[in-house]
Structure formats: C-alpha cells, structure tokens
Design a protein around this motif. Structure first.
Motif, PDB file in Angstrom:
ATOM      1  N   GLU A   1       0.832  -1.211   0.000  1.00 32.53           N
ATOM      2  CA  GLU A   1       0.000   0.000   0.000  1.00 32.53           C
ATOM      3  C   GLU A   1       0.858   1.249   0.000  1.00 32.53           C
ATOM      4  N   ASN A   2       2.091   1.137   0.486  1.00 33.33           N
ATOM      5  CA  ASN A   2       3.035   2.255   0.461  1.00 33.33           C
ATOM      6  C   ASN A   2       3.841   2.298  -0.833  1.00 33.33           C
ATOM      7  N   GLY A   3       3.495   1.452  -1.791  1.00 34.01           N
ATOM      8  CA  GLY A   3       4.184   1.462  -3.084  1.00 34.01           C
ATOM      9  C   GLY A   3       5.443   0.624  -3.136  1.00 34.01           C
ATOM     10  N   ILE A   4       5.674  -0.218  -2.116  1.00 39.67           N
ATOM     11  CA  ILE A   4       6.852  -1.090  -2.105  1.00 39.67           C
ATOM     12  C   ILE A   4       6.384  -2.488  -2.486  1.00 39.67           C
ATOM     13  N   ARG A   5       6.472  -2.800  -3.772  1.00 37.86           N
ATOM     14  CA  ARG A   5       5.924  -4.054  -4.287  1.00 37.86           C
ATOM     15  C   ARG A   5       6.900  -5.213  -4.131  1.00 37.86           C
ATOM     16  N   ASP A   6       6.348  -6.417  -4.017  1.00 37.06           N
ATOM     17  CA  ASP A   6       7.146  -7.635  -4.051  1.00 37.06           C
ATOM     18  C   ASP A   6       7.397  -7.954  -5.523  1.00 37.06           C
ATOM     19  N   GLU A   7       8.640  -7.775  -5.976  1.00 32.32           N
ATOM     20  CA  GLU A   7       8.962  -7.927  -7.397  1.00 32.32           C
ATOM     21  C   GLU A   7       9.606  -9.270  -7.718  1.00 32.32           C
ATOM     22  N   GLU A   8       9.494 -10.227  -6.785  1.00 33.24           N
ATOM     23  CA  GLU A   8      10.161 -11.519  -6.971  1.00 33.24           C
ATOM     24  C   GLU A   8       9.702 -12.225  -8.240  1.00 33.24           C
ATOM     25  N   GLU A   9       8.374 -12.256  -8.476  1.00 34.24           N
ATOM     26  CA  GLU A   9       7.861 -12.925  -9.675  1.00 34.24           C
ATOM     27  C   GLU A   9       8.352 -12.239 -10.941  1.00 34.24           C
ATOM     28  N   GLU A  10       8.422 -10.917 -10.917  1.00 38.62           N
ATOM     29  CA  GLU A  10       8.888 -10.166 -12.081  1.00 38.62           C
ATOM     30  C   GLU A  10      10.350 -10.490 -12.382  1.00 38.62           C
ATOM     31  N   PHE A  11      11.176 -10.575 -11.326  1.00 36.52           N
ATOM     32  CA  PHE A  11      12.579 -10.933 -11.527  1.00 36.52           C
ATOM     33  C   PHE A  11      12.709 -12.350 -12.076  1.00 36.52           C
ATOM     34  N   ASP A  12      11.882 -13.271 -11.563  1.00 41.65           N
ATOM     35  CA  ASP A  12      11.910 -14.645 -12.067  1.00 41.65           C
ATOM     36  C   ASP A  12      11.545 -14.685 -13.539  1.00 41.65           C
TER      37      ASP A  12
ATOM     38  N   LEU B   1      11.983 -12.418 -15.721  1.00 40.56           N
ATOM     39  CA  LEU B   1      13.067 -11.822 -16.512  1.00 40.56           C
ATOM     40  C   LEU B   1      14.387 -12.587 -16.355  1.00 40.56           C
ATOM     41  N   ASN B   2      14.336 -13.722 -15.637  1.00 35.72           N
ATOM     42  CA  ASN B   2      15.542 -14.517 -15.373  1.00 35.72           C
ATOM     43  C   ASN B   2      16.644 -13.687 -14.725  1.00 35.72           C
ATOM     44  N   MET B   3      16.259 -12.851 -13.777  1.00 36.78           N
ATOM     45  CA  MET B   3      17.205 -12.012 -13.054  1.00 36.78           C
ATOM     46  C   MET B   3      17.272 -12.443 -11.599  1.00 36.78           C
ATOM     47  N   ASP B   4      18.398 -12.219 -10.970  1.00 33.53           N
ATOM     48  CA  ASP B   4      18.587 -12.557  -9.566  1.00 33.53           C
ATOM     49  C   ASP B   4      18.000 -11.448  -8.700  1.00 33.53           C
ATOM     50  N   GLY B   5      16.846 -11.735  -8.086  1.00 36.24           N
ATOM     51  CA  GLY B   5      16.170 -10.725  -7.280  1.00 36.24           C
ATOM     52  C   GLY B   5      16.946 -10.308  -6.048  1.00 36.24           C
ATOM     53  N   THR B   6      17.887 -11.144  -5.601  1.00 39.96           N
ATOM     54  CA  THR B   6      18.662 -10.800  -4.407  1.00 39.96           C
ATOM     55  C   THR B   6      19.629  -9.644  -4.654  1.00 39.96           C
ATOM     56  N   LEU B   7      19.864  -9.329  -5.936  1.00 38.52           N
ATOM     57  CA  LEU B   7      20.772  -8.224  -6.257  1.00 38.52           C
ATOM     58  C   LEU B   7      20.083  -6.868  -6.147  1.00 38.52           C
ATOM     59  N   HIS B   8      18.757  -6.898  -5.996  1.00 39.01           N
ATOM     60  CA  HIS B   8      18.001  -5.640  -5.872  1.00 39.01           C
ATOM     61  C   HIS B   8      17.081  -5.742  -4.666  1.00 39.01           C
ATOM     62  N   THR B   9      17.409  -5.058  -3.602  1.00 40.65           N
ATOM     63  CA  THR B   9      16.579  -5.049  -2.400  1.00 40.65           C
ATOM     64  C   THR B   9      16.102  -3.633  -2.126  1.00 40.65           C
ATOM     65  N   PRO B  10      14.794  -3.387  -2.181  1.00 41.41           N
ATOM     66  CA  PRO B  10      14.289  -2.039  -1.873  1.00 41.41           C
ATOM     67  C   PRO B  10      14.709  -1.619  -0.470  1.00 41.41           C
ATOM     68  N   ALA B  11      15.137  -0.381  -0.316  1.00 43.47           N
ATOM     69  CA  ALA B  11      15.629   0.097   0.983  1.00 43.47           C
ATOM     70  C   ALA B  11      14.671   1.120   1.572  1.00 43.47           C
ATOM     71  N   ILE B  12      14.301   0.890   2.835  1.00 39.97           N
ATOM     72  CA  ILE B  12      13.536   1.867   3.601  1.00 39.97           C
ATOM     73  C   ILE B  12      14.545   2.685   4.400  1.00 39.97           C
ATOM     74  N   LEU B  13      14.487   3.987   4.253  1.00 43.07           N
ATOM     75  CA  LEU B  13      15.447   4.866   4.925  1.00 43.07           C
ATOM     76  C   LEU B  13      14.816   5.464   6.178  1.00 43.07           C
ATOM     77  N   LEU B  14      15.580   5.455   7.277  1.00 43.68           N
ATOM     78  CA  LEU B  14      15.123   6.031   8.538  1.00 43.68           C
ATOM     79  C   LEU B  14      15.855   7.348   8.771  1.00 43.68           C
ATOM     80  N   TYR B  15      15.076   8.416   8.913  1.00 40.71           N
ATOM     81  CA  TYR B  15      15.645   9.746   9.113  1.00 40.71           C
ATOM     82  C   TYR B  15      15.514  10.147  10.574  1.00 40.71           C
ATOM     83  N   PHE B  16      16.633  10.563  11.151  1.00 41.77           N
ATOM     84  CA  PHE B  16      16.681  10.920  12.576  1.00 41.77           C
ATOM     85  C   PHE B  16      15.860  12.158  12.866  1.00 41.77           C
ATOM     86  N   ASN B  17      14.999  12.051  13.897  1.00 44.84           N
ATOM     87  CA  ASN B  17      14.270  13.201  14.424  1.00 44.84           C
ATOM     88  C   ASN B  17      14.852  13.513  15.800  1.00 44.84           C
ATOM     89  N   ASP B  18      14.352  14.544  16.476  1.00 43.20           N
ATOM     90  CA  ASP B  18      14.743  14.782  17.855  1.00 43.20           C
ATOM     91  C   ASP B  18      14.383  13.571  18.687  1.00 43.20           C
TER      92      ASP B  18
END
Length: 203
Positions: free
Chosen positions: A168-179, A181-198
């Motif tokens: 729902e946040n737009g971070i899709r499971d792309e494993e089937e798509e990589f399969d 395309l015969n690509m190794d999905g482990t080479l692309h991992t979506p990253a969630i970034l944490l930004y420091f607040n007070d």
C-alpha cells in the motif's frame, strides 16, 4: 514522542495481533486451505468452503484463493459494493465474477434460504489476523534499534504511512517479475530509509 518499547500503533503496548504478508496469504490458495485478505485483514475461508462444498456459489471465492479482494468492498461501509441494477432499478450487490455464497438472488425465489445469520464477510469467525503493516515491521526492528519509533521512515523520498502495508506504500514484491526476466532478485533489495528526528525516547 513514544517511549522506548512502546510504539504509537495499534495494540503495541501488549503486542498480540498476528500479521501476515500478502505472499504468506497467497500460499493458502487451494479449496482445502483457502485464505483471502480484504480491507487490511486476513481471513481463513476454508470452513466456509467445506460447508458449501459442491455449491456453484463457491466458484467466485475459489477463483480468488490466496488473493486480496478489497476491491469487492466499499471501504466506508465494509460491505460488498452495491450498484443500481439496470433491469430492475433496485440496489443490488455488485458481483462481476458472479453471485457467491450469502449474496441474494437478483429476483425473489422460494428456494433461497436467508436464515444463515451474518454473511461471511461481516462476521469475525474467519478472521485470523491482519496484513503486515509498517507498525508490525517497526515492532520487529525495535530489538536492533530501540529508538526506531523516533525516526521518520521513508521510501523513494516519500514518508511511509505506518498504518499501511508495504504494498500500500508502493513497495511491491517484485520476486515474480525478476523470475520472469531470469534475473537474480537478491541483487536488488528495496531500501527503507530512517531519518533521525529529535530523540526524546526514554531509556
């Protein structure tokens, strides 16, 4: 700001709810083991399938085994979507895949029993948990960073809605798509970034 170990999400003071990812729901895609998800929750419809085994009204449900069927529902009323029947001018349930269990027939019939009580989609008997929200992910991350709730979580430059799932946040499971395309999905991992607040969390 939230205190250490307490997250400003649902039920995190006494973390009891069970969460499932969409891929976990998708594993239950057979008549003898049939789950679906809708409106953020996960349901085991296996008992319903067993009760109505052999009934043609099960067909639309069997076709969506293991899938999310939120599009069947009006998010405001939590009921099956409705429309005006062009033939009768009456308000009816909208069922593009065909009528299914507990949906009344289009016209009055003497052979339809409506004494089943609450329709399956309105009761809690089949609910087994909720879809994996960002709050659940944050909770699992707390042992590695006790201040995780004090950060802003972002993906692709956008703040994440912690009440929603990854998808729902737009971070899709792309494993089937990589399969595909015969690509190794482990080479692309979506990253969630944490930004420091007070950081006002307490030790």
């Amino acid at each position: 700001m939230p205190r250490r170990g307490l997250v400003a999400g649902p039920d995190f003071g006494c973390f009891k709810r069970r969460y499932f990812t969409p891929s976990e729901v998708a594993e239950h895609n057979q008549p003898e083991d049939l789950w679906v998800s809708y409106l953020g929750f996960v349901y085991n419809l296996t008992p319903l399938v067993q009760e109505f085994k052999g009934d043609l009204l099960l067909k639309p449900i069997l076709e969506v085994a293991g899938q999310d069927i939120s599009h069947w529902f009006d998010p405001k009323t939590k009921d099956i979507r409705k429309h005006i029947d062009p033939l009768t001018g009456c308000v009816r349930y909208r069922t593009p895949r065909g009528r299914f269990v507990h949906i009344p027939p289009p016209l009055p019939r003497s052979d339809w029993a409506n004494d089943f009580g609450i329709p399956w989609w309105k009761g809690l008997n089949y609910q087994v948990g909720a879809l994996d929200s960002m709050w659940e992910i944050l909770h699992r991350y707390l042992p590695y960073n006790a201040h995780a709730a004090s950060y802003t979580w972002k993906y692709d430059g956008k703040n994440l809605n912690m009440d929603q799932t990854l998808e729902e946040n737009g971070i899709r499971d792309e494993e089937e798509e990589f399969d595909f395309l015969n690509m190794d999905g482990t080479l692309h991992t979506p990253a969630i970034l944490l930004y420091f607040n007070d950081d006002l969390t307490e030790l």
